[in-house]
Design a protein around this motif. Structure first.
Motif, PDB file in Angstrom:
ATOM      1  N   LEU A  63      25.374 -23.857-101.208  1.00 53.95           N
ATOM      2  CA  LEU A  63      25.043 -25.203-101.235  1.00 53.95           C
ATOM      3  C   LEU A  63      25.997 -25.452-103.172  1.00 53.95           C
ATOM      4  CD1 LEU A  63      22.398 -27.047 -99.557  1.00 53.95           C
ATOM      5  CD2 LEU A  63      24.290 -27.307 -98.860  1.00 53.95           C
ATOM      6  N   ALA A  64      26.493 -26.439-103.265  1.00 52.35           N
ATOM      7  CA  ALA A  64      27.054 -26.064-104.747  1.00 52.35           C
ATOM      8  C   ALA A  64      26.941 -27.647-106.052  1.00 52.35           C
ATOM      9  CB  ALA A  64      28.281 -25.401-105.004  1.00 52.35           C
ATOM     10  N   THR A  65      26.595 -27.789-106.654  1.00 54.59           N
ATOM     11  CA  THR A  65      26.518 -28.760-107.342  1.00 54.59           C
ATOM     12  C   THR A  65      28.308 -29.634-107.752  1.00 54.59           C
ATOM     13  OG1 THR A  65      27.015 -28.258-109.705  1.00 54.59           O
ATOM     14  CG2 THR A  65      24.953 -28.533-108.942  1.00 54.59           C
ATOM     15  N   VAL A  66      28.311 -31.083-107.824  1.00 52.75           N
ATOM     16  CA  VAL A  66      30.019 -31.018-107.658  1.00 52.75           C
ATOM     17  C   VAL A  66      30.255 -30.094-108.722  1.00 52.75           C
ATOM     18  CG1 VAL A  66      31.446 -32.848-108.314  1.00 52.75           C
ATOM     19  CG2 VAL A  66      29.150 -33.385-106.467  1.00 52.75           C
ATOM     20  N   GLU A  67      30.107 -30.016-109.587  1.00 52.61           N
ATOM     21  CA  GLU A  67      30.751 -29.093-110.847  1.00 52.61           C
ATOM     22  C   GLU A  67      30.883 -27.770-110.791  1.00 52.61           C
ATOM     23  OE1 GLU A  67      28.201 -33.557-112.093  1.00 52.61           O
ATOM     24  OE2 GLU A  67      27.825 -30.912-111.280  1.00 52.61           O
ATOM     25  N   ARG A  68      30.358 -27.397-109.565  1.00 50.48           N
ATOM     26  CA  ARG A  68      30.355 -25.775-109.405  1.00 50.48           C
ATOM     27  C   ARG A  68      31.347 -25.074-107.890  1.00 50.48           C
ATOM     28  NH1 ARG A  68      28.069 -22.387-112.776  1.00 50.48           N
ATOM     29  NH2 ARG A  68      27.531 -22.884-114.312  1.00 50.48           N
ATOM     30  N   CYS A  69      31.495 -26.650-106.979  1.00 52.09           N
ATOM     31  CA  CYS A  69      31.521 -26.599-105.702  1.00 52.09           C
ATOM     32  C   CYS A  69      33.393 -26.261-105.452  1.00 52.09           C
ATOM     33  CB  CYS A  69      31.287 -27.761-105.295  1.00 52.09           C
ATOM     34  SG  CYS A  69      31.418 -27.724-103.041  1.00 52.09           S
ATOM     35  N   ALA A  70      33.658 -25.150-104.711  1.00 53.14           N
ATOM     36  CA  ALA A  70      34.954 -24.803-104.475  1.00 53.14           C
ATOM     37  C   ALA A  70      35.197 -26.109-103.369  1.00 53.14           C
ATOM     38  CB  ALA A  70      34.801 -23.769-103.657  1.00 53.14           C
ATOM     39  N   HIS A  71      34.893 -26.374-103.036  1.00 62.42           N
ATOM     40  CA  HIS A  71      34.745 -27.724-101.641  1.00 62.42           C
ATOM     41  C   HIS A  71      35.770 -27.150-100.410  1.00 62.42           C
ATOM     42  CE1 HIS A  71      34.161 -30.793-104.329  1.00 62.42           C
ATOM     43  NE2 HIS A  71      34.657 -30.795-105.421  1.00 62.42           N
ATOM     44  N   ASP A  72      35.405 -25.599-100.538  1.00 62.40           N
ATOM     45  CA  ASP A  72      35.640 -24.628 -99.317  1.00 62.40           C
ATOM     46  C   ASP A  72      35.126 -23.940 -98.590  1.00 62.40           C
ATOM     47  OD1 ASP A  72      36.884 -23.402-100.940  1.00 62.40           O
ATOM     48  OD2 ASP A  72      38.663 -22.869-100.570  1.00 62.40           O
ATOM     49  N   ALA A  73      34.287 -22.489-100.179  1.00 65.98           N
ATOM     50  CA  ALA A  73      33.471 -22.016 -99.574  1.00 65.98           C
ATOM     51  C   ALA A  73      31.872 -22.505-100.094  1.00 65.98           C
ATOM     52  CB  ALA A  73      33.401 -21.049-100.332  1.00 65.98           C
ATOM     53  N   THR A  74      32.233 -23.612-100.173  1.00 66.70           N
ATOM     54  CA  THR A  74      30.819 -24.459-100.839  1.00 66.70           C
ATOM     55  C   THR A  74      30.777 -26.078-100.565  1.00 66.70           C
ATOM     56  OG1 THR A  74      31.441 -24.642-102.955  1.00 66.70           O
ATOM     57  CG2 THR A  74      30.145 -22.673-101.969  1.00 66.70           C
ATOM     58  N   MET A  75      29.681 -26.241-100.422  1.00 68.83           N
ATOM     59  CA  MET A  75      29.620 -27.849 -99.588  1.00 68.83           C
ATOM     60  C   MET A  75      29.268 -28.374-101.094  1.00 68.83           C
ATOM     61  SD  MET A  75      28.443 -29.526 -96.195  1.00 68.83           S
ATOM     62  CE  MET A  75      26.254 -28.807 -96.388  1.00 68.83           C
ATOM     63  N   CYS A  76      29.341 -29.775-101.458  1.00 65.95           N
ATOM     64  CA  CYS A  76      28.765 -30.423-102.701  1.00 65.95           C
ATOM     65  C   CYS A  76      28.790 -32.129-101.921  1.00 65.95           C
ATOM     66  CB  CYS A  76      29.175 -30.089-104.032  1.00 65.95           C
ATOM     67  SG  CYS A  76      30.762 -31.159-103.516  1.00 65.95           S
ATOM     68  N   PRO A  77      28.088 -32.467-102.029  1.00 66.25           N
ATOM     69  CA  PRO A  77      27.738 -34.235-102.016  1.00 66.25           C
ATOM     70  C   PRO A  77      28.993 -35.186-101.711  1.00 66.25           C
ATOM     71  CG  PRO A  77      26.050 -34.107-103.636  1.00 66.25           C
ATOM     72  CD  PRO A  77      27.098 -32.644-103.781  1.00 66.25           C
ATOM     73  N   ASP A  78      30.459 -34.544-102.701  1.00 66.73           N
ATOM     74  CA  ASP A  78      31.692 -35.245-102.548  1.00 66.73           C
ATOM     75  C   ASP A  78      32.576 -34.578-101.402  1.00 66.73           C
ATOM     76  OD1 ASP A  78      31.194 -36.249-104.602  1.00 66.73           O
ATOM     77  OD2 ASP A  78      32.110 -35.680-106.577  1.00 66.73           O
ATOM     78  N   CYS A  79      32.063 -33.421-100.795  1.00 70.71           N
ATOM     79  CA  CYS A  79      32.840 -33.078 -99.351  1.00 70.71           C
ATOM     80  C   CYS A  79      32.160 -32.476 -98.857  1.00 70.71           C
ATOM     81  CB  CYS A  79      33.641 -31.494-100.124  1.00 70.71           C
ATOM     82  SG  CYS A  79      32.610 -29.785-100.463  1.00 70.71           S
ATOM     83  N   VAL A  80      30.372 -33.230 -98.375  1.00 69.27           N
ATOM     84  CA  VAL A  80      29.626 -33.067 -97.012  1.00 69.27           C
ATOM     85  C   VAL A  80      30.959 -33.968 -95.922  1.00 69.27           C
ATOM     86  CG1 VAL A  80      28.863 -34.941 -97.324  1.00 69.27           C
ATOM     87  CG2 VAL A  80      27.494 -32.722 -96.292  1.00 69.27           C
ATOM     88  N   TRP A  81      31.987 -34.564 -96.143  1.00 70.18           N
ATOM     89  CA  TRP A  81      32.422 -34.981 -95.118  1.00 70.18           C
ATOM     90  C   TRP A  81      33.303 -34.304 -93.912  1.00 70.18           C
ATOM     91  CZ3 TRP A  81      37.538 -35.511 -94.759  1.00 70.18           C
ATOM     92  CH2 TRP A  81      38.156 -35.439 -95.924  1.00 70.18           C
ATOM     93  N   GLN A  82      33.510 -33.584 -94.810  1.00 69.55           N
ATOM     94  CA  GLN A  82      34.801 -32.530 -94.265  1.00 69.55           C
ATOM     95  C   GLN A  82      33.956 -31.227 -93.308  1.00 69.55           C
ATOM     96  OE1 GLN A  82      36.966 -30.497 -97.397  1.00 69.55           O
ATOM     97  NE2 GLN A  82      37.059 -32.274 -98.744  1.00 69.55           N
ATOM     98  N   TRP A  83      32.221 -30.971 -93.608  1.00 69.12           N
ATOM     99  CA  TRP A  83      31.727 -30.135 -93.363  1.00 69.12           C
ATOM    100  C   TRP A  83      31.251 -30.560 -92.097  1.00 69.12           C
ATOM    101  CZ3 TRP A  83      31.605 -25.258 -94.479  1.00 69.12           C
ATOM    102  CH2 TRP A  83      31.795 -24.320 -95.817  1.00 69.12           C
ATOM    103  N   GLN A  84      31.909 -31.929 -91.804  1.00 65.05           N
ATOM    104  CA  GLN A  84      30.345 -32.633 -90.936  1.00 65.05           C
ATOM    105  C   GLN A  84      31.305 -33.095 -89.456  1.00 65.05           C
ATOM    106  OE1 GLN A  84      29.647 -36.378 -92.796  1.00 65.05           O
ATOM    107  NE2 GLN A  84      27.494 -35.839 -92.497  1.00 65.05           N
ATOM    108  N   LEU A  85      33.208 -32.889 -90.269  1.00 64.16           N
ATOM    109  CA  LEU A  85      34.060 -32.304 -88.564  1.00 64.16           C
ATOM    110  C   LEU A  85      33.976 -31.287 -87.870  1.00 64.16           C
ATOM    111  CD1 LEU A  85      36.755 -33.680 -90.657  1.00 64.16           C
ATOM    112  CD2 LEU A  85      35.189 -34.949 -89.899  1.00 64.16           C
ATOM    113  N   ASP A  86      33.224 -30.152 -88.652  1.00 63.83           N
ATOM    114  CA  ASP A  86      33.001 -28.795 -87.264  1.00 63.83           C
ATOM    115  C   ASP A  86      31.541 -28.924 -87.192  1.00 63.83           C
ATOM    116  OD1 ASP A  86      35.257 -28.886 -86.622  1.00 63.83           O
ATOM    117  OD2 ASP A  86      36.499 -28.253 -88.469  1.00 63.83           O
ATOM    118  N   HIS A  87      30.639 -29.252 -88.319  1.00 65.62           N
ATOM    119  CA  HIS A  87      29.332 -28.960 -88.319  1.00 65.62           C
ATOM    120  C   HIS A  87      28.580 -29.820 -87.879  1.00 65.62           C
ATOM    121  CE1 HIS A  87      31.774 -26.359 -90.935  1.00 65.62           C
ATOM    122  NE2 HIS A  87      30.579 -24.860 -90.450  1.00 65.62           N
ATOM    123  N   ILE A  88      26.803 -29.342 -87.164  1.00 64.11           N
ATOM    124  CA  ILE A  88      26.054 -30.271 -86.763  1.00 64.11           C
ATOM    125  C   ILE A  88      24.584 -30.064 -87.845  1.00 64.11           C
ATOM    126  CG2 ILE A  88      24.250 -30.559 -85.460  1.00 64.11           C
ATOM    127  CD1 ILE A  88      26.567 -30.740 -83.181  1.00 64.11           C
TER     128      ILE A  88
END
Length: 72
Positions: free
Chosen positions: A36-61
């Motif tokens: 997990l990461a803060t929005v400011e530090r998130c890579a959006h592919d190797a880490t997850m933040c509130p802004d990209c969580v929707w992408q992770w929800q596609l393939d993860h429970i």
């Protein structure tokens, strides 16, 4: 005092695949830890933040509540 963000969250990932020559997908579920990461530090592919969580929800429970779920 602000709560500290947990370092990871446990999830189940859909890793199903279509073997060569097969007509049906082979089911495969993997247990993973997502950093997990803060929005400011998130890579959006190797880490997850509130802004990209929707992408992770596609393939993860997620196996536990998201730390920011009460903010959504």
């Amino acid at each position: 005092m602000a709560k500290r963000l947990p370092k990871t969250i446990h999830a189940l990932a859909d890793c199903s695949y279509l073997p060569p020559g097969a007509k049906a997908f082979e089911p495969r579920i993997a247990e993973v830890e997502i950093p997990l990461a803060t929005v400011e530090r998130c890579a959006h592919d190797a880490t997850m933040c509130p802004d990209c969580v929707w992408q992770w929800q596609l393939d993860h429970i997620f196996c536990e509540p998201l730390p920011w779920a009460h903010d959504l």
